[in-house]
Design a protein around this motif. Structure first.
Motif, PDB file in Angstrom:
ATOM      1  N   LEU A   6       0.784  -1.240   0.000  1.00  0.00           N
ATOM      2  CA  LEU A   6       0.000   0.000   0.000  1.00  0.00           C
ATOM      3  C   LEU A   6       0.816   1.290   0.000  1.00  0.00           C
ATOM      4  N   SER A   7       2.089   1.227   0.352  1.00  0.00           N
ATOM      5  CA  SER A   7       2.850   2.458   0.592  1.00  0.00           C
ATOM      6  C   SER A   7       2.993   3.344  -0.637  1.00  0.00           C
ATOM      7  N   ASP A   8       2.889   2.775  -1.835  1.00  0.00           N
ATOM      8  CA  ASP A   8       3.000   3.609  -3.035  1.00  0.00           C
ATOM      9  C   ASP A   8       1.734   4.406  -3.308  1.00  0.00           C
ATOM     10  N   LEU A   9       0.610   4.020  -2.669  1.00  0.00           N
ATOM     11  CA  LEU A   9      -0.667   4.696  -2.931  1.00  0.00           C
ATOM     12  C   LEU A   9      -1.219   5.418  -1.701  1.00  0.00           C
ATOM     13  N   TYR A  10      -0.694   5.109  -0.533  1.00  0.00           N
ATOM     14  CA  TYR A  10      -1.228   5.678   0.707  1.00  0.00           C
ATOM     15  C   TYR A  10      -0.112   6.333   1.519  1.00  0.00           C
ATOM     16  N   GLU A  11      -0.478   7.373   2.216  1.00  0.00           N
ATOM     17  CA  GLU A  11       0.425   8.010   3.183  1.00  0.00           C
ATOM     18  C   GLU A  11       0.277   7.269   4.505  1.00  0.00           C
ATOM     19  N   ILE A  12       1.349   6.542   4.893  1.00  0.00           N
ATOM     20  CA  ILE A  12       1.289   5.691   6.082  1.00  0.00           C
ATOM     21  C   ILE A  12       2.495   5.970   6.970  1.00  0.00           C
ATOM     22  N   ALA A  13       2.247   6.360   8.214  1.00  0.00           N
ATOM     23  CA  ALA A  13       3.317   6.446   9.207  1.00  0.00           C
ATOM     24  C   ALA A  13       3.639   5.019   9.655  1.00  0.00           C
ATOM     25  N   ARG A  14       4.857   4.591   9.444  1.00  0.00           N
ATOM     26  CA  ARG A  14       5.247   3.195   9.677  1.00  0.00           C
ATOM     27  C   ARG A  14       4.981   2.797  11.130  1.00  0.00           C
ATOM     28  N   PRO A  15       4.104   1.817  11.367  1.00  0.00           N
ATOM     29  CA  PRO A  15       3.855   1.377  12.742  1.00  0.00           C
ATOM     30  C   PRO A  15       4.949   0.445  13.222  1.00  0.00           C
ATOM     31  N   GLU A  16       5.358   0.592  14.468  1.00  0.00           N
ATOM     32  CA  GLU A  16       6.398  -0.257  15.044  1.00  0.00           C
ATOM     33  C   GLU A  16       5.871  -1.136  16.172  1.00  0.00           C
TER      34      GLU A  16
ATOM     35  N   PRO B 224      -6.996   8.501   0.829  1.00  0.00           N
ATOM     36  CA  PRO B 224      -6.446   9.169  -0.354  1.00  0.00           C
ATOM     37  C   PRO B 224      -7.410  10.151  -1.002  1.00  0.00           C
ATOM     38  N   TRP B 225      -8.665  10.102  -0.603  1.00  0.00           N
ATOM     39  CA  TRP B 225      -9.662  11.059  -1.107  1.00  0.00           C
ATOM     40  C   TRP B 225     -10.816  11.116  -0.101  1.00  0.00           C
ATOM     41  N   GLY B 226     -11.503  12.244  -0.067  1.00  0.00           N
ATOM     42  CA  GLY B 226     -12.648  12.406   0.818  1.00  0.00           C
ATOM     43  C   GLY B 226     -12.274  12.373   2.279  1.00  0.00           C
ATOM     44  N   THR B 227     -13.289  12.335   3.116  1.00  0.00           N
ATOM     45  CA  THR B 227     -13.065  12.125   4.538  1.00  0.00           C
ATOM     46  C   THR B 227     -12.884  10.634   4.788  1.00  0.00           C
TER      47      THR B 227
ATOM     48  N   LYS C  13     -17.469   3.711   1.333  1.00  0.00           N
ATOM     49  CA  LYS C  13     -17.257   3.103   0.021  1.00  0.00           C
ATOM     50  C   LYS C  13     -16.612   1.727   0.161  1.00  0.00           C
ATOM     51  N   ALA C  14     -15.636   1.630   1.057  1.00  0.00           N
ATOM     52  CA  ALA C  14     -14.936   0.360   1.251  1.00  0.00           C
ATOM     53  C   ALA C  14     -15.908  -0.739   1.677  1.00  0.00           C
ATOM     54  N   ILE C  15     -16.797  -0.408   2.588  1.00  0.00           N
ATOM     55  CA  ILE C  15     -17.748  -1.399   3.091  1.00  0.00           C
ATOM     56  C   ILE C  15     -18.811  -1.731   2.048  1.00  0.00           C
ATOM     57  N   ASN C  16     -19.403  -0.708   1.456  1.00  0.00           N
ATOM     58  CA  ASN C  16     -20.534  -0.918   0.549  1.00  0.00           C
ATOM     59  C   ASN C  16     -20.132  -1.535  -0.785  1.00  0.00           C
ATOM     60  N   GLU C  17     -18.941  -1.197  -1.279  1.00  0.00           N
ATOM     61  CA  GLU C  17     -18.559  -1.651  -2.612  1.00  0.00           C
ATOM     62  C   GLU C  17     -17.603  -2.843  -2.609  1.00  0.00           C
ATOM     63  N   TYR C  18     -16.848  -3.022  -1.518  1.00  0.00           N
ATOM     64  CA  TYR C  18     -15.863  -4.102  -1.488  1.00  0.00           C
ATOM     65  C   TYR C  18     -16.024  -5.039  -0.292  1.00  0.00           C
ATOM     66  N   SER C  19     -17.033  -4.797   0.533  1.00  0.00           N
ATOM     67  CA  SER C  19     -17.213  -5.587   1.767  1.00  0.00           C
ATOM     68  C   SER C  19     -15.946  -5.592   2.610  1.00  0.00           C
ATOM     69  N   LEU C  20     -15.220  -4.472   2.572  1.00  0.00           N
ATOM     70  CA  LEU C  20     -13.978  -4.305   3.327  1.00  0.00           C
ATOM     71  C   LEU C  20     -14.271  -3.571   4.621  1.00  0.00           C
TER      72      LEU C  20
ATOM     73  N   LEU D 208      -8.059  -2.159  -1.281  1.00  0.00           N
ATOM     74  CA  LEU D 208      -7.560  -0.820  -0.962  1.00  0.00           C
ATOM     75  C   LEU D 208      -6.842  -0.197  -2.145  1.00  0.00           C
ATOM     76  N   ARG D 209      -6.158  -0.981  -2.932  1.00  0.00           N
ATOM     77  CA  ARG D 209      -5.501  -0.448  -4.127  1.00  0.00           C
ATOM     78  C   ARG D 209      -6.551   0.029  -5.139  1.00  0.00           C
ATOM     79  N   LYS D 210      -7.608  -0.727  -5.293  1.00  0.00           N
ATOM     80  CA  LYS D 210      -8.672  -0.312  -6.194  1.00  0.00           C
ATOM     81  C   LYS D 210      -9.365   0.965  -5.685  1.00  0.00           C
ATOM     82  N   LEU D 211      -9.582   1.043  -4.391  1.00  0.00           N
ATOM     83  CA  LEU D 211     -10.229   2.215  -3.804  1.00  0.00           C
ATOM     84  C   LEU D 211      -9.368   3.473  -3.992  1.00  0.00           C
ATOM     85  N   ALA D 212      -8.054   3.325  -3.839  1.00  0.00           N
ATOM     86  CA  ALA D 212      -7.163   4.477  -3.961  1.00  0.00           C
ATOM     87  C   ALA D 212      -7.154   5.052  -5.369  1.00  0.00           C
ATOM     88  N   LYS D 213      -7.447   4.214  -6.353  1.00  0.00           N
ATOM     89  CA  LYS D 213      -7.356   4.634  -7.759  1.00  0.00           C
ATOM     90  C   LYS D 213      -8.697   5.097  -8.319  1.00  0.00           C
TER      91      LYS D 213
END
Length: 370
Positions: A294-304, A314-317, A324-331, A364-369
Motif C-alpha cells: 500500500l505504501s505507493d498509494l497511501y500516506e502511512i506512518a510506519r507502525p512499530e 487518499p480522497w474524501g473524509t 465506500k470500502a464497506i458498501n462496494e468491497y465488503s472491506l 484498498l488499491r482499487k479504492l485508492a485509484k
C-alpha cells in the motif's frame, strides 16, 4: 417515554463506532475483515489445559478481589524486578486492561478534572473520561503520531489530573521512543500529575519498548494477556503501581467487577511462560505485507508496534472512504473519527489471515485509484 430514565452521563458519548462496523460486518457475506482488534491465533495449549483443569476441579467461585494468590505472587515478583521496585508497589488482577482503565477513571477523576489524551487515541479513553464527568484534553500527534512533550506541557492547567499514555498505540501502531517516554514521565512527576500507562500491546513491539514507569515510579501500569496470548474473551489484565493507588482501585473493584474470572486467572497462570515470539514475528511480517502493498498509494506512518496501521484516506473524509470500502468491497476498516477529532485517516487491523490481508490490499488499491 424512556428518555426521562436516562442519566446525563449516558448522553455524554455515543456508542462505539467500532461496534457499529462489527454489526454491519455481521450482515455481509464473506467480508474482508480488517477491523477487529483481536489476534487471529489460538490461545496457548498450556492456557487451555490449565483452564480445563480448573473447570474439572470445580474452581468456579469468586477469587479474592485482588486475584488468585499464586498468580499475584508471580506477577508481583516479575513486575517488581522489571521496574526495580523497593517494596512500595502492588499488583492486582483486573477484568482485562479495559477493566483497569475504568477503575482508574472511577478512582481518580472528579467531575471537571482534565485528562490529557494523545489524538488519535483508543476509542474507550475519551468515553471513560466523559463517563465520570472529566474533561478530555486532546494533544494532536499528526502526521507522524509522535508525542511532543512541549505540547503536553502547554496543555497542563490547574485542573489537569491525569495523563493517559499508550505505547505501542492503538490505532496508530506508534511506539514512543525512549526520549519521548522519559520527557513525559518526568513532566508528570514534576507537575504531580497522575500518569497511567496502557501497555496492553507491549509484546507486540518491533523496536525498543520503554515504560514510563522506568523514569517515574509513581506511574500506574496497566497490562494484560488478551492480545499477547490470543485470549481477549477471557478478561484478565493487571494493574501495578504505588500501594495507596492500588488500594483505592481495589475498593472500586469490590463494588463493580468483584474479581477477574477465576478460570481465566488459572488459564493465564498456566500460560505465563509460553513463548509467543513466533506469533509476534508473524504479525511483523503481516505488517510488512501491508506496507509493501500500500505504501505507493497511501500516506502511512510506519507502525512499530501493536497490530494496527493508520493510513490517510487518499480522497474524501475517512468516513466517506470507509463507507465506500464497506458498501462496494465488503472491506471492514474503521474510520478515523472514531479515534480522533480529525476525520482524515482510517484504521487497519492486520490481526487477520494472510488471505484476508491480501484481499484487503487488493480492495484498498482499487479504492485508492477511484
Amino acid at each position: 417515554m424512556y428518555e426521562q430514565w436516562l442519566s446525563s452521563r449516558s448522553q455524554a458519548f455515543d456508542s462505539s463506532g467500532i461496534r457499529k462496523v462489527f454489526d454491519l460486518g455481521a450482515k455481509l457475506s464473506d467480508p474482508i475483515n480488517l477491523s477487529i482488534g483481536q489476534p487471529d491465533f489460538d490461545m496457548p495449549a498450556d492456557a487451555r489445559s490449565a483452564a480445563i483443569e480448573a473447570i474439572n476441579s470445580r474452581r468456579s467461585g469468586y477469587t479474592p478481589t485482588q486475584g488468585l494468590a499464586p498468580l499475584l505472587a508471580t506477577l508481583q515478583e516479575r513486575l517488581d524486578k522489571k521496574f526495580h521496585s523497593q517494596g512500595g508497589h502492588r499488583v492486582f488482577t483486573t477484568s482485562g486492561t479495559s477493566g483497569g482503565l475504568l477503575l482508574a477513571a472511577l478512582a481518580f477523576v472528579n467531575p471537571g478534572d482534565e485528562v490529557i489524551l494523545f489524538d488519535p487515541y483508543f476509542v474507550m479513553y475519551e468515553a471513560l473520561v466523559k463517563m465520570v464527568g472529566g474533561v478530555p484534553v486532546l494533544i494532536d500527534t499528526y502526521p507522524d503520531f509522535t508525542y511532543d512533550v512541549d505540547k503536553v506541557a502547554a496543555a497542563i492547567t490547574p485542573k489537569t489530573k491525569m495523563i493517559l499514555f499508550n505505547s505501542p498505540a492503538n490505532p496508530t501502531g506508534h511506539v514512543a521512543t525512549r526520549d519521548e517516554v522519559k520527557a513525559i514521565a518526568e513532566l508528570a512527576r514534576d507537575k504531580n500529575i497522575m500518569l497511567v500507562s496502557d501497555e496492553i500491546y507491549e509484546q507486540f513491539c518491533h523496536t525498543e519498548f520503554v515504560s514510563p514507569a522506568a523514569y517515574n515510579p509513581d506511574t500506574l501500569v496497566l497490562g494484560g494477556y488478551s492480545k499477547s496470548h490470543g485470549m481477549p474473551g477471557w478478561r484478565v489484565g493487571f494493574a501495578y503501581g504505588p500501594a495507596p493507588v492500588i488500594e483505592v482501585m481495589l475498593k472500586f473493584q469490590q463494588y463493580t467487577f468483584v474479581c477477574s474470572p477465576q478460570v481465566s486467572q488459572w488459564a493465564i497462570l498456566g500460560a505465563l511462560d509460553t513463548d509467543m515470539s513466533t506469533e509476534i514475528a508473524n504479525y511483523r511480517r503481516k505488517r510488512d505485507m501491508l506496507l509493501d502493498g500500500l505504501s505507493d498509494l497511501y500516506e502511512i506512518a510506519r507502525p512499530e508496534g501493536a497490530f494496527y496501521m493508520f493510513p490517510k484516506a487518499p480522497w474524501g473524509t475517512s468516513s466517506e472512504f470507509v463507507e465506500k470500502a464497506i458498501n462496494e468491497y465488503s472491506l471492514l476498516i474503521i474510520p478515523g473519527n472514531v479515534f480522533s477529532a480529525r476525520d482524515t485517516h482510517f484504521r487497519i487491523s492486520y490481526a487477520a489471515s494472510d488471505a484476508t490481508i491480501e484481499r484487503g490490499i487488493d480492495a484498498l488499491r482499487k479504492l485508492a485509484k477511484r
